[in-house]
Design a protein around this motif. Sequence first.
Motif, PDB file in Angstrom:
ATOM      1  N   UNK A   1       0.833  -1.212   0.000  1.00  0.00           N
ATOM      2  CA  UNK A   1       0.000   0.000   0.000  1.00  0.00           C
ATOM      3  C   UNK A   1       0.867   1.262   0.000  1.00  0.00           C
ATOM      4  N   UNK A   2       1.923   1.237   0.788  1.00  0.00           N
ATOM      5  CA  UNK A   2       2.814   2.389   0.861  1.00  0.00           C
ATOM      6  C   UNK A   2       3.466   2.658  -0.490  1.00  0.00           C
ATOM      7  N   UNK A   3       3.911   1.608  -1.178  1.00  0.00           N
ATOM      8  CA  UNK A   3       4.521   1.775  -2.501  1.00  0.00           C
ATOM      9  C   UNK A   3       3.519   2.339  -3.503  1.00  0.00           C
ATOM     10  N   UNK A   4       2.286   1.850  -3.450  1.00  0.00           N
ATOM     11  CA  UNK A   4       1.257   2.355  -4.359  1.00  0.00           C
ATOM     12  C   UNK A   4       0.965   3.829  -4.101  1.00  0.00           C
TER      13      UNK A   4
ATOM     14  N   UNK B   1       3.046   6.040  -2.835  1.00  0.00           N
ATOM     15  CA  UNK B   1       4.190   6.810  -3.294  1.00  0.00           C
ATOM     16  C   UNK B   1       4.170   6.967  -4.811  1.00  0.00           C
ATOM     17  N   UNK B   2       3.780   5.917  -5.530  1.00  0.00           N
ATOM     18  CA  UNK B   2       3.710   5.983  -6.988  1.00  0.00           C
ATOM     19  C   UNK B   2       2.631   6.949  -7.460  1.00  0.00           C
ATOM     20  N   UNK B   3       1.548   7.029  -6.702  1.00  0.00           N
ATOM     21  CA  UNK B   3       0.426   7.879  -7.092  1.00  0.00           C
ATOM     22  C   UNK B   3       0.625   9.343  -6.729  1.00  0.00           C
ATOM     23  N   UNK B   4       1.632   9.615  -5.897  1.00  0.00           N
ATOM     24  CA  UNK B   4       1.867  10.997  -5.533  1.00  0.00           C
ATOM     25  C   UNK B   4       2.357  11.761  -6.752  1.00  0.00           C
ATOM     26  N   UNK B   5       2.086  13.023  -6.759  1.00  0.00           N
ATOM     27  CA  UNK B   5       2.445  13.877  -7.889  1.00  0.00           C
ATOM     28  C   UNK B   5       3.960  13.916  -8.054  1.00  0.00           C
ATOM     29  N   UNK B   6       4.419  13.654  -9.251  1.00  0.00           N
ATOM     30  CA  UNK B   6       5.849  13.710  -9.514  1.00  0.00           C
ATOM     31  C   UNK B   6       6.264  15.167  -9.742  1.00  0.00           C
ATOM     32  N   UNK B   7       7.535  15.493  -9.471  1.00  0.00           N
ATOM     33  CA  UNK B   7       7.983  16.875  -9.634  1.00  0.00           C
ATOM     34  C   UNK B   7       7.820  17.400 -11.061  1.00  0.00           C
ATOM     35  N   UNK B   8       7.857  16.505 -12.063  1.00  0.00           N
ATOM     36  CA  UNK B   8       7.717  16.940 -13.448  1.00  0.00           C
ATOM     37  C   UNK B   8       6.331  17.508 -13.720  1.00  0.00           C
TER      38      UNK B   8
END
Length: 101
Positions: A21-24, A26-33
């Motif tokens: 769940x934590x990895x998912x 983190x992946x869904x968080x907005x990327x700096x780009x």
Amino acid sequence: MEAIILSVQQYKELVNRLDVLNKKLEENQKSPEDTFLDNQEFLQLMNISKRTAQTWRDDGIVSFSQIGSKIYYRMSDVQKLLDKNYKKAFKPNKRDYTTNI
């Protein structure tokens, strides 16, 4: 307060699920780009004047969005600008002046 007792196996499964769940998340968080900078943030980041930013926009050097009088730059576009103008380090030619001619 009630206590819940878990076996070692149940505890490990629970921890594994939390890790997934934590990895998912983190992946869904907005990327700096995907972050947008307003004009003032862009000026500060690039250490340029308003006029230089205007010239870059007019000349198509950097992409931007405009809503009314407000200008926004996508961080990925700023990164592309920097990458496009990247100059790789080079090793200067060292001449051997110690040899006699």
